[in-house]
Design a protein around this motif. Structure first.
Motif, PDB file in Angstrom:
ATOM      1  N   ALA A 156      79.483  71.204  22.842  1.00 16.40           N
ATOM      2  CA  ALA A 156      80.429  70.094  22.731  1.00 16.40           C
ATOM      3  C   ALA A 156      79.720  68.748  22.593  1.00 16.40           C
ATOM      4  O   ALA A 156      80.384  67.734  22.343  1.00 16.40           O
ATOM      5  CB  ALA A 156      81.352  70.069  23.945  1.00 16.40           C
ATOM      6  N   ILE A 157      78.404  68.703  22.770  1.00 20.01           N
ATOM      7  CA  ILE A 157      77.673  67.437  22.721  1.00 20.01           C
ATOM      8  C   ILE A 157      77.897  66.671  21.413  1.00 20.01           C
ATOM      9  O   ILE A 157      78.128  65.461  21.434  1.00 20.01           O
ATOM     10  CB  ILE A 157      76.173  67.674  22.982  1.00 20.01           C
ATOM     11  CG1 ILE A 157      75.958  68.102  24.440  1.00 20.01           C
ATOM     12  CG2 ILE A 157      75.347  66.430  22.669  1.00 20.01           C
ATOM     13  CD1 ILE A 157      74.519  68.489  24.777  1.00 20.01           C
ATOM     14  N   PRO A 158      77.859  67.333  20.242  1.00 16.86           N
ATOM     15  CA  PRO A 158      78.077  66.565  19.005  1.00 16.86           C
ATOM     16  C   PRO A 158      79.423  65.849  18.938  1.00 16.86           C
ATOM     17  O   PRO A 158      79.537  64.812  18.276  1.00 16.86           O
ATOM     18  CB  PRO A 158      77.964  67.640  17.907  1.00 16.86           C
ATOM     19  CG  PRO A 158      77.053  68.656  18.485  1.00 16.86           C
ATOM     20  CD  PRO A 158      77.428  68.710  19.938  1.00 16.86           C
ATOM     21  N   ASP A 159      80.446  66.380  19.612  1.00 16.19           N
ATOM     22  CA  ASP A 159      81.744  65.699  19.609  1.00 16.19           C
ATOM     23  C   ASP A 159      81.693  64.372  20.356  1.00 16.19           C
ATOM     24  O   ASP A 159      82.535  63.499  20.142  1.00 16.19           O
ATOM     25  CB  ASP A 159      82.812  66.598  20.246  1.00 16.19           C
ATOM     26  CG  ASP A 159      83.544  67.432  19.205  1.00 16.19           C
ATOM     27  OD1 ASP A 159      83.259  67.260  18.005  1.00 16.19           O
ATOM     28  OD2 ASP A 159      84.388  68.262  19.598  1.00 16.19           O
ATOM     29  N   SER A 160      80.707  64.227  21.249  1.00 18.68           N
ATOM     30  CA  SER A 160      80.557  62.976  22.013  1.00 18.68           C
ATOM     31  C   SER A 160      79.533  62.046  21.387  1.00 18.68           C
ATOM     32  O   SER A 160      79.229  61.001  21.960  1.00 18.68           O
ATOM     33  CB  SER A 160      80.139  63.304  23.458  1.00 18.68           C
ATOM     34  OG  SER A 160      81.036  64.208  24.052  1.00 18.68           O
ATOM     35  N   SER A 161      78.999  62.421  20.250  1.00 20.26           N
ATOM     36  CA  SER A 161      77.903  61.654  19.654  1.00 20.26           C
ATOM     37  C   SER A 161      78.323  60.260  19.223  1.00 20.26           C
ATOM     38  O   SER A 161      77.499  59.336  19.179  1.00 20.26           O
ATOM     39  CB  SER A 161      77.331  62.414  18.454  1.00 20.26           C
ATOM     40  OG  SER A 161      78.344  62.636  17.472  1.00 20.26           O
ATOM     41  N   ALA A 162      79.623  60.080  18.904  1.00 23.48           N
ATOM     42  CA  ALA A 162      80.092  58.759  18.463  1.00 23.48           C
ATOM     43  C   ALA A 162      79.912  57.711  19.547  1.00 23.48           C
ATOM     44  O   ALA A 162      79.766  56.514  19.257  1.00 23.48           O
ATOM     45  CB  ALA A 162      81.553  58.839  18.043  1.00 23.48           C
ATOM     46  N   LEU A 163      79.890  58.156  20.813  1.00 25.86           N
ATOM     47  CA  LEU A 163      79.734  57.208  21.919  1.00 25.86           C
ATOM     48  C   LEU A 163      78.381  56.521  21.892  1.00 25.86           C
ATOM     49  O   LEU A 163      78.231  55.421  22.437  1.00 25.86           O
ATOM     50  CB  LEU A 163      79.936  57.940  23.256  1.00 25.86           C
ATOM     51  CG  LEU A 163      81.309  58.575  23.484  1.00 25.86           C
ATOM     52  CD1 LEU A 163      81.329  59.354  24.788  1.00 25.86           C
ATOM     53  CD2 LEU A 163      82.399  57.501  23.487  1.00 25.86           C
ATOM     54  N   VAL A 164      77.397  57.178  21.290  1.00 23.51           N
ATOM     55  CA  VAL A 164      76.053  56.577  21.208  1.00 23.51           C
ATOM     56  C   VAL A 164      75.703  56.207  19.770  1.00 23.51           C
ATOM     57  O   VAL A 164      74.541  55.954  19.460  1.00 23.51           O
ATOM     58  CB  VAL A 164      74.989  57.537  21.798  1.00 23.51           C
ATOM     59  CG1 VAL A 164      75.188  57.694  23.291  1.00 23.51           C
ATOM     60  CG2 VAL A 164      75.030  58.893  21.104  1.00 23.51           C
ATOM     61  N   GLY A 165      76.699  56.182  18.908  1.00 25.02           N
ATOM     62  CA  GLY A 165      76.495  55.725  17.546  1.00 25.02           C
ATOM     63  C   GLY A 165      75.924  56.738  16.581  1.00 25.02           C
ATOM     64  O   GLY A 165      75.444  56.372  15.507  1.00 25.02           O
ATOM     65  N   LEU A 166      75.976  58.026  16.924  1.00 21.89           N
ATOM     66  CA  LEU A 166      75.459  59.061  16.038  1.00 21.89           C
ATOM     67  C   LEU A 166      76.588  59.707  15.251  1.00 21.89           C
ATOM     68  O   LEU A 166      77.677  59.951  15.793  1.00 21.89           O
ATOM     69  CB  LEU A 166      74.745  60.157  16.839  1.00 21.89           C
ATOM     70  CG  LEU A 166      73.320  59.899  17.328  1.00 21.89           C
ATOM     71  CD1 LEU A 166      72.853  61.101  18.133  1.00 21.89           C
ATOM     72  CD2 LEU A 166      72.378  59.640  16.170  1.00 21.89           C
ATOM     73  N   GLU A 167      76.338  59.985  13.991  1.00 18.05           N
ATOM     74  CA  GLU A 167      77.290  60.776  13.219  1.00 18.05           C
ATOM     75  C   GLU A 167      77.276  62.217  13.725  1.00 18.05           C
ATOM     76  O   GLU A 167      76.268  62.704  14.229  1.00 18.05           O
ATOM     77  CB  GLU A 167      76.922  60.747  11.737  1.00 18.05           C
ATOM     78  CG  GLU A 167      77.094  59.397  11.071  1.00 18.05           C
ATOM     79  CD  GLU A 167      76.791  59.463   9.584  1.00 18.05           C
ATOM     80  OE1 GLU A 167      76.361  60.540   9.116  1.00 18.05           O
ATOM     81  OE2 GLU A 167      76.991  58.447   8.894  1.00 18.05           O
TER      82      GLU A 167
END
Length: 410
Positions: free
Chosen positions: A168-179
Protein backbone atom coordinates in the motif's frame (compact mmCIF):
# COMPACT_ATOMS: atom_id res chain seq x y z
CA UNK A 1 16.86 -24.21 19.12
CA UNK A 2 20.09 -23.26 20.94
CA UNK A 3 22.88 -21.41 19.13
CA UNK A 4 25.12 -23.78 17.24
CA UNK A 5 28.84 -23.67 16.76
CA UNK A 6 30.23 -23.07 13.29
CA UNK A 7 33.56 -23.83 11.76
CA UNK A 8 36.02 -21.04 10.93
CA UNK A 9 38.22 -21.17 7.82
CA UNK A 10 41.18 -22.09 10.04
CA UNK A 11 39.30 -25.13 11.34
CA UNK A 12 38.51 -23.73 14.78
CA UNK A 13 34.97 -23.69 16.08
CA UNK A 14 33.25 -20.40 16.88
CA UNK A 15 29.75 -19.73 18.19
CA UNK A 16 27.21 -18.79 15.56
CA UNK A 17 23.55 -18.82 14.73
CA UNK A 18 21.86 -22.15 14.25
CA UNK A 19 21.67 -22.88 10.49
CA UNK A 20 17.90 -23.32 10.73
CA UNK A 21 17.58 -19.87 12.32
CA UNK A 22 19.57 -18.34 9.45
CA UNK A 23 17.38 -20.09 6.89
CA UNK A 24 14.21 -18.96 8.66
CA UNK A 25 15.45 -15.34 8.66
CA UNK A 26 16.40 -15.47 4.98
CA UNK A 27 13.00 -17.00 4.14
CA UNK A 28 11.25 -14.22 6.07
CA UNK A 29 13.10 -11.51 4.18
CA UNK A 30 12.49 -13.14 0.81
CA UNK A 31 8.78 -13.67 1.47
CA UNK A 32 8.44 -10.08 2.68
CA UNK A 33 9.69 -9.01 -0.74
CA UNK A 34 7.50 -11.53 -2.56
CA UNK A 35 4.50 -10.33 -0.53
CA UNK A 36 4.50 -6.82 -1.91
CA UNK A 37 5.84 -7.71 -5.37
CA UNK A 38 3.00 -10.18 -6.03
CA UNK A 39 0.45 -7.39 -5.50
CA UNK A 40 2.43 -4.60 -7.15
CA UNK A 41 3.33 -6.60 -10.26
CA UNK A 42 -0.12 -6.31 -11.90
CA UNK A 43 -0.39 -2.70 -10.70
CA UNK A 44 2.97 -1.86 -12.26
CA UNK A 45 2.11 -3.54 -15.55
CA UNK A 46 -1.33 -1.92 -15.74
CA UNK A 47 0.26 1.48 -14.97
CA UNK A 48 2.61 0.91 -17.90
CA UNK A 49 -0.42 0.37 -20.13
CA UNK A 50 -0.45 -3.42 -20.51
CA UNK A 51 -3.61 -5.57 -20.62
CA UNK A 52 -4.76 -8.29 -18.16
CA UNK A 53 -3.75 -10.89 -20.76
CA UNK A 54 -0.22 -9.46 -20.86
CA UNK A 55 -0.12 -9.52 -17.05
CA UNK A 56 -1.01 -13.23 -17.17
CA UNK A 57 1.70 -13.90 -19.75
CA UNK A 58 4.29 -12.19 -17.51
CA UNK A 59 3.20 -14.40 -14.61
CA UNK A 60 3.46 -17.48 -16.83
CA UNK A 61 6.98 -16.51 -17.96
CA UNK A 62 8.04 -16.00 -14.36
CA UNK A 63 6.82 -19.42 -13.24
CA UNK A 64 8.22 -21.18 -16.29
CA UNK A 65 11.64 -19.59 -15.76
CA UNK A 66 11.58 -20.64 -12.11
CA UNK A 67 10.90 -24.20 -13.21
CA UNK A 68 13.96 -24.29 -15.46
CA UNK A 69 16.15 -22.83 -12.71
CA UNK A 70 14.85 -25.43 -10.30
CA UNK A 71 15.72 -28.22 -12.75
CA UNK A 72 19.32 -27.01 -12.70
CA UNK A 73 19.27 -26.88 -8.91
CA UNK A 74 18.06 -30.48 -8.81
CA UNK A 75 21.16 -31.67 -10.67
CA UNK A 76 23.55 -29.43 -8.74
CA UNK A 77 22.15 -29.82 -5.22
CA UNK A 78 23.84 -33.10 -4.34
CA UNK A 79 27.21 -32.12 -5.83
CA UNK A 80 27.53 -28.46 -4.75
CA UNK A 81 27.59 -26.71 -1.41
CA UNK A 82 24.02 -25.59 -0.74
CA UNK A 83 25.25 -22.27 0.62
CA UNK A 84 26.96 -21.41 -2.66
CA UNK A 85 23.79 -22.17 -4.60
CA UNK A 86 21.74 -20.00 -2.22
CA UNK A 87 24.22 -17.16 -2.76
CA UNK A 88 23.80 -17.47 -6.52
CA UNK A 89 20.01 -17.36 -6.20
CA UNK A 90 20.29 -14.28 -3.97
CA UNK A 91 22.41 -12.50 -6.59
CA UNK A 92 19.72 -13.23 -9.16
CA UNK A 93 17.07 -11.79 -6.84
CA UNK A 94 19.03 -8.54 -6.46
CA UNK A 95 19.52 -8.24 -10.23
CA UNK A 96 15.81 -8.89 -10.82
CA UNK A 97 14.69 -6.10 -8.50
CA UNK A 98 17.05 -3.57 -10.06
CA UNK A 99 16.08 -4.56 -13.61
CA UNK A 100 12.33 -4.38 -12.92
CA UNK A 101 12.74 -0.83 -11.62
CA UNK A 102 14.59 0.30 -14.75
CA UNK A 103 12.66 -1.37 -17.59
CA UNK A 104 9.40 -0.12 -19.15
CA UNK A 105 9.05 -2.08 -22.39
CA UNK A 106 7.09 -5.31 -22.48
CA UNK A 107 9.58 -7.59 -24.24
CA UNK A 108 12.46 -6.88 -21.80
CA UNK A 109 10.04 -7.24 -18.86
CA UNK A 110 9.07 -10.65 -20.21
CA UNK A 111 12.75 -11.65 -20.31
CA UNK A 112 13.31 -10.38 -16.76
CA UNK A 113 10.27 -12.31 -15.51
CA UNK A 114 11.52 -15.47 -17.21
CA UNK A 115 15.16 -15.25 -16.09
CA UNK A 116 14.66 -13.63 -12.68
CA UNK A 117 13.07 -14.40 -9.32
CA UNK A 118 9.84 -12.37 -9.50
CA UNK A 119 7.24 -14.53 -7.79
CA UNK A 120 3.61 -13.83 -8.78
CA UNK A 121 2.32 -16.36 -6.26
CA UNK A 122 4.04 -14.94 -3.13
CA UNK A 123 4.47 -18.51 -1.94
CA UNK A 124 6.71 -21.51 -2.18
CA UNK A 125 7.25 -21.46 -5.95
CA UNK A 126 10.88 -20.41 -5.87
CA UNK A 127 14.34 -21.63 -6.79
CA UNK A 128 15.30 -21.09 -3.13
CA UNK A 129 12.81 -23.61 -1.77
CA UNK A 130 14.40 -26.99 -2.69
CA UNK A 131 17.77 -25.78 -1.43
CA UNK A 132 16.31 -24.63 1.87
CA UNK A 133 14.29 -27.83 2.27
CA UNK A 134 17.39 -29.99 1.86
CA UNK A 135 19.41 -27.81 4.24
CA UNK A 136 16.69 -27.75 6.89
CA UNK A 137 15.94 -31.47 6.84
CA UNK A 138 19.47 -32.38 7.90
CA UNK A 139 19.05 -30.21 11.03
CA UNK A 140 16.23 -32.20 12.69
CA UNK A 141 15.07 -35.71 13.51
CA UNK A 142 12.18 -37.41 11.73
CA UNK A 143 9.87 -36.78 14.70
CA UNK A 144 10.52 -33.01 14.62
CA UNK A 145 10.61 -32.64 10.83
CA UNK A 146 6.97 -31.63 10.25
CA UNK A 147 7.03 -29.22 13.19
CA UNK A 148 10.16 -27.61 11.77
CA UNK A 149 8.58 -27.24 8.32
CA UNK A 150 5.50 -25.73 9.99
CA UNK A 151 7.68 -23.10 11.70
CA UNK A 152 9.50 -22.49 8.41
CA UNK A 153 6.19 -21.97 6.58
CA UNK A 154 4.80 -19.87 9.44
CA UNK A 155 7.81 -17.56 9.28
CA UNK A 156 7.45 -17.09 5.54
CA UNK A 157 3.70 -16.56 5.62
CA UNK A 158 3.85 -13.92 8.35
CA UNK A 159 6.59 -12.10 6.48
CA UNK A 160 4.56 -12.32 3.27
CA UNK A 161 1.56 -10.86 5.11
CA UNK A 162 3.64 -7.88 6.27
CA UNK A 163 4.89 -7.53 2.70
CA UNK A 164 1.29 -7.36 1.51
CA UNK A 165 0.72 -4.41 3.84
CA UNK A 166 3.82 -2.74 2.39
CA UNK A 167 2.20 -2.93 -1.06
CA UNK A 168 0.00 0.00 0.00
CA UNK A 169 3.03 2.33 0.27
CA UNK A 170 2.77 3.60 -3.35
CA UNK A 171 -0.78 4.80 -2.67
CA UNK A 172 0.66 7.12 0.01
CA UNK A 173 3.48 8.38 -2.20
CA UNK A 174 1.63 11.60 -3.10
CA UNK A 175 2.11 12.75 0.50
CA UNK A 176 5.85 13.04 -0.14
CA UNK A 177 5.55 14.30 -3.70
CA UNK A 178 6.24 11.03 -5.53
CA UNK A 179 4.27 9.82 -8.51
CA UNK A 180 2.66 6.41 -8.03
CA UNK A 181 4.68 4.78 -10.80
CA UNK A 182 7.94 6.08 -9.32
CA UNK A 183 6.93 4.75 -5.91
CA UNK A 184 6.24 1.30 -7.38
CA UNK A 185 9.69 1.30 -9.00
CA UNK A 186 11.26 2.12 -5.63
CA UNK A 187 9.48 -0.91 -4.17
CA UNK A 188 11.33 -3.07 -6.70
CA UNK A 189 14.57 -1.47 -5.50
CA UNK A 190 13.52 -2.43 -1.96
CA UNK A 191 13.03 -5.98 -3.24
CA UNK A 192 16.67 -5.98 -4.37
CA UNK A 193 17.83 -4.67 -0.98
CA UNK A 194 15.84 -7.41 0.75
CA UNK A 195 17.77 -9.92 -1.37
CA UNK A 196 21.07 -8.50 -0.15
CA UNK A 197 19.91 -8.76 3.46
CA UNK A 198 18.89 -12.39 2.93
CA UNK A 199 22.31 -13.14 1.50
CA UNK A 200 23.89 -11.99 4.76
CA UNK A 201 22.00 -14.71 6.60
CA UNK A 202 22.98 -17.35 4.06
CA UNK A 203 26.58 -16.32 4.74
CA UNK A 204 26.13 -17.53 8.33
CA UNK A 205 25.32 -21.07 7.23
CA UNK A 206 28.38 -23.32 7.72
CA UNK A 207 29.88 -25.01 4.70
CA UNK A 208 29.11 -28.70 4.46
CA UNK A 209 31.23 -31.19 2.53
CA UNK A 210 29.60 -32.17 -0.74
CA UNK A 211 28.87 -35.81 -1.46
CA UNK A 212 31.12 -37.82 -3.69
CA UNK A 213 29.86 -39.44 -6.90
CA UNK A 214 29.14 -42.67 -5.07
CA UNK A 215 26.96 -40.96 -2.44
CA UNK A 216 25.28 -38.29 -4.50
CA UNK A 217 22.28 -39.28 -6.51
CA UNK A 218 19.98 -37.20 -8.63
CA UNK A 219 17.30 -39.79 -7.88
CA UNK A 220 17.83 -43.40 -6.93
CA UNK A 221 15.62 -45.88 -5.08
CA UNK A 222 12.84 -43.32 -4.56
CA UNK A 223 12.55 -42.39 -8.22
CA UNK A 224 9.13 -43.97 -8.80
CA UNK A 225 7.61 -42.39 -5.72
CA UNK A 226 9.04 -38.97 -6.54
CA UNK A 227 7.79 -39.07 -10.13
CA UNK A 228 4.30 -40.07 -9.03
CA UNK A 229 4.22 -37.31 -6.42
CA UNK A 230 5.56 -34.85 -8.98
CA UNK A 231 2.73 -35.71 -11.36
CA UNK A 232 0.09 -35.14 -8.70
CA UNK A 233 1.73 -31.96 -7.45
CA UNK A 234 1.79 -30.65 -11.01
CA UNK A 235 -1.99 -31.03 -11.21
CA UNK A 236 -2.34 -29.11 -7.95
CA UNK A 237 0.01 -26.39 -9.18
CA UNK A 238 -1.73 -26.09 -12.55
CA UNK A 239 -4.96 -25.51 -10.66
CA UNK A 240 -3.33 -23.02 -8.30
CA UNK A 241 -1.90 -21.08 -11.23
CA UNK A 242 -5.39 -19.83 -12.04
CA UNK A 243 -5.45 -17.87 -8.77
CA UNK A 244 -1.81 -16.98 -8.02
CA UNK A 245 -1.75 -13.92 -5.79
CA UNK A 246 -1.07 -11.47 -8.61
CA UNK A 247 -4.08 -12.77 -10.56
CA UNK A 248 -6.31 -12.92 -7.49
CA UNK A 249 -5.42 -9.27 -6.89
CA UNK A 250 -6.20 -8.55 -10.54
CA UNK A 251 -9.58 -10.32 -10.15
CA UNK A 252 -10.42 -8.19 -7.11
CA UNK A 253 -9.34 -5.01 -8.90
CA UNK A 254 -11.36 -5.83 -12.02
CA UNK A 255 -14.47 -7.35 -10.37
CA UNK A 256 -14.91 -5.07 -7.34
CA UNK A 257 -12.64 -2.07 -8.10
CA UNK A 258 -10.69 -2.80 -4.91
CA UNK A 259 -8.15 -0.15 -3.91
CA UNK A 260 -4.47 -0.94 -3.51
CA UNK A 261 -4.59 -0.17 0.22
CA UNK A 262 -7.61 -2.46 0.71
CA UNK A 263 -5.92 -5.20 -1.31
CA UNK A 264 -2.82 -4.92 0.85
CA UNK A 265 -4.93 -5.21 4.01
CA UNK A 266 -6.83 -8.22 2.63
CA UNK A 267 -3.66 -10.06 1.65
CA UNK A 268 -2.13 -9.22 5.04
CA UNK A 269 -4.96 -10.94 6.91
CA UNK A 270 -5.00 -13.73 4.34
CA UNK A 271 -1.32 -14.29 5.02
CA UNK A 272 -1.79 -14.20 8.78
CA UNK A 273 -4.53 -16.83 8.62
CA UNK A 274 -2.38 -19.02 6.37
CA UNK A 275 0.59 -18.58 8.70
CA UNK A 276 -1.20 -19.73 11.83
CA UNK A 277 -2.69 -22.68 9.98
CA UNK A 278 0.81 -24.19 9.69
CA UNK A 279 1.28 -25.08 13.39
CA UNK A 280 -2.26 -26.44 13.34
CA UNK A 281 -1.29 -28.61 10.37
CA UNK A 282 1.74 -29.96 12.27
CA UNK A 283 -0.45 -30.74 15.30
CA UNK A 284 -3.13 -32.35 13.16
CA UNK A 285 -0.64 -34.45 11.19
CA UNK A 286 0.61 -36.09 14.39
CA UNK A 287 -2.93 -37.32 15.01
CA UNK A 288 -4.31 -38.24 11.58
CA UNK A 289 -1.15 -38.44 9.44
CA UNK A 290 0.47 -36.24 6.80
CA UNK A 291 -1.58 -37.40 3.81
CA UNK A 292 -4.92 -37.13 5.62
CA UNK A 293 -4.03 -33.63 6.82
CA UNK A 294 -3.15 -32.56 3.28
CA UNK A 295 -6.38 -33.90 1.78
CA UNK A 296 -9.02 -33.19 4.41
CA UNK A 297 -8.05 -29.54 4.85
CA UNK A 298 -7.57 -28.90 1.14
CA UNK A 299 -10.97 -30.07 -0.14
CA UNK A 300 -13.05 -27.64 1.99
CA UNK A 301 -10.80 -24.75 0.93
CA UNK A 302 -11.48 -25.56 -2.73
CA UNK A 303 -15.24 -25.64 -2.15
CA UNK A 304 -15.07 -22.21 -0.50
CA UNK A 305 -13.03 -20.84 -3.42
CA UNK A 306 -15.71 -21.94 -5.89
CA UNK A 307 -18.37 -20.23 -3.77
CA UNK A 308 -16.28 -17.03 -3.71
CA UNK A 309 -16.33 -16.92 -7.50
CA UNK A 310 -20.08 -16.29 -7.39
CA UNK A 311 -20.19 -13.96 -4.38
CA UNK A 312 -22.56 -11.08 -5.16
CA UNK A 313 -20.60 -8.46 -3.23
CA UNK A 314 -17.08 -7.65 -2.09
CA UNK A 315 -17.66 -8.33 1.61
CA UNK A 316 -18.87 -11.90 1.02
CA UNK A 317 -16.13 -12.57 -1.53
CA UNK A 318 -13.42 -11.43 0.90
CA UNK A 319 -14.95 -13.43 3.77
CA UNK A 320 -14.96 -16.62 1.70
CA UNK A 321 -11.42 -16.01 0.47
CA UNK A 322 -10.25 -15.52 4.07
CA UNK A 323 -11.84 -18.84 5.05
CA UNK A 324 -9.99 -20.40 2.15
CA UNK A 325 -6.74 -18.81 3.33
CA UNK A 326 -7.16 -20.42 6.75
CA UNK A 327 -7.39 -23.89 5.15
CA UNK A 328 -5.70 -23.95 1.76
CA UNK A 329 -2.06 -23.77 2.88
CA UNK A 330 -2.14 -26.46 5.56
CA UNK A 331 -0.77 -28.89 3.00
CA UNK A 332 2.41 -26.82 2.53
CA UNK A 333 4.49 -27.94 5.56
CA UNK A 334 2.96 -31.41 5.49
CA UNK A 335 3.73 -31.86 1.78
CA UNK A 336 7.34 -30.72 2.26
CA UNK A 337 7.77 -32.99 5.26
CA UNK A 338 6.25 -35.97 3.44
CA UNK A 339 8.55 -35.66 0.43
CA UNK A 340 11.65 -35.40 2.64
CA UNK A 341 10.45 -38.41 4.69
CA UNK A 342 9.90 -40.88 1.86
CA UNK A 343 13.28 -40.42 0.11
CA UNK A 344 16.85 -41.12 1.20
CA UNK A 345 19.11 -38.35 2.50
CA UNK A 346 21.22 -38.37 -0.67
CA UNK A 347 18.09 -37.79 -2.76
CA UNK A 348 16.57 -34.93 -0.76
CA UNK A 349 17.81 -31.94 -2.80
CA UNK A 350 16.89 -33.73 -6.03
CA UNK A 351 13.51 -34.85 -4.67
CA UNK A 352 12.64 -31.34 -3.50
CA UNK A 353 13.67 -30.03 -6.90
CA UNK A 354 11.94 -32.69 -9.00
CA UNK A 355 8.68 -32.28 -7.11
CA UNK A 356 8.96 -28.49 -7.46
CA UNK A 357 9.82 -28.43 -11.17
CA UNK A 358 6.57 -29.98 -12.45
CA UNK A 359 4.69 -27.71 -10.03
CA UNK A 360 6.38 -24.66 -11.54
CA UNK A 361 5.93 -25.86 -15.11
CA UNK A 362 2.28 -26.72 -14.56
CA UNK A 363 1.62 -23.47 -12.70
CA UNK A 364 3.27 -21.57 -15.54
CA UNK A 365 0.63 -22.68 -18.02
CA UNK A 366 -2.45 -21.43 -16.21
CA UNK A 367 -1.89 -17.72 -15.39
CA UNK A 368 -2.00 -16.76 -19.07
CA UNK A 369 -5.26 -18.73 -19.42
CA UNK A 370 -6.64 -17.00 -16.34
CA UNK A 371 -5.60 -13.60 -17.69
CA UNK A 372 -7.34 -14.35 -20.97
CA UNK A 373 -10.53 -15.38 -19.14
CA UNK A 374 -10.50 -12.19 -17.04
CA UNK A 375 -9.81 -10.09 -20.15
CA UNK A 376 -12.79 -11.76 -21.87
CA UNK A 377 -14.98 -10.94 -18.83
CA UNK A 378 -15.24 -14.60 -17.72
CA UNK A 379 -14.05 -13.49 -14.30
CA UNK A 380 -15.49 -16.33 -12.22
CA UNK A 381 -14.02 -19.13 -14.30
CA UNK A 382 -10.40 -19.05 -13.02
CA UNK A 383 -11.61 -19.56 -9.44
CA UNK A 384 -14.04 -22.34 -10.41
CA UNK A 385 -11.47 -24.21 -12.51
CA UNK A 386 -8.91 -23.93 -9.72
CA UNK A 387 -11.28 -25.31 -7.08
CA UNK A 388 -12.52 -28.24 -9.17
CA UNK A 389 -9.05 -29.36 -10.27
CA UNK A 390 -7.73 -29.16 -6.72
CA UNK A 391 -10.48 -31.44 -5.48
CA UNK A 392 -9.53 -34.00 -8.16
CA UNK A 393 -5.88 -33.75 -7.05
CA UNK A 394 -6.78 -34.33 -3.38
CA UNK A 395 -8.81 -37.45 -4.14
CA UNK A 396 -6.04 -38.91 -6.32
CA UNK A 397 -3.41 -38.19 -3.66
CA UNK A 398 -5.47 -39.95 -1.01
CA UNK A 399 -6.08 -43.00 -3.22
CA UNK A 400 -2.45 -43.44 -4.27
CA UNK A 401 -0.48 -42.56 -1.13
CA UNK A 402 -2.61 -43.30 1.91
CA UNK A 403 -0.64 -46.53 2.50
CA UNK A 404 2.88 -45.09 2.07
CA UNK A 405 3.66 -43.85 5.58
CA UNK A 406 6.63 -41.70 6.69
CA UNK A 407 8.87 -43.29 9.36
CA UNK A 408 7.20 -41.54 12.32
CA UNK A 409 3.76 -42.93 11.36
CA UNK A 410 4.77 -46.58 11.00
Amino acid sequence: MPPRERQKPDGKIAPGLNPATCLFAARALRDFGDGFVAILLPVYLLELGFSPLQVGIIATASLFGSALLTIAIGFLGAHRDLRQLLFAATGLMVATGVAMAMVHDYAPLLVIAFAGTINPSAGSVSVFVPLEHAALTREVTAVDRTKMFARYSLTGALASAVGALAAAIPDSSALVGLERLTAVKLMFVLYALVGIAGGLFYARIPRRPTMGPAEASALGPSRAVVFKLAGLFSLDAFAGGFVVQSLLALWLFERFDLSLAAAGMFFFWSGVLSAFSFPVAAWLSRRIGLINTMVFTHIPSSVVLILAAFAPNLALALALLLIRAALSQMDVPTRSSYVMAVVTEAERAAAASFTSVPRSLAAAASPALAGALVAASYRAWPLVICGMLKIVYDLLLLLQFRHLKPPEER
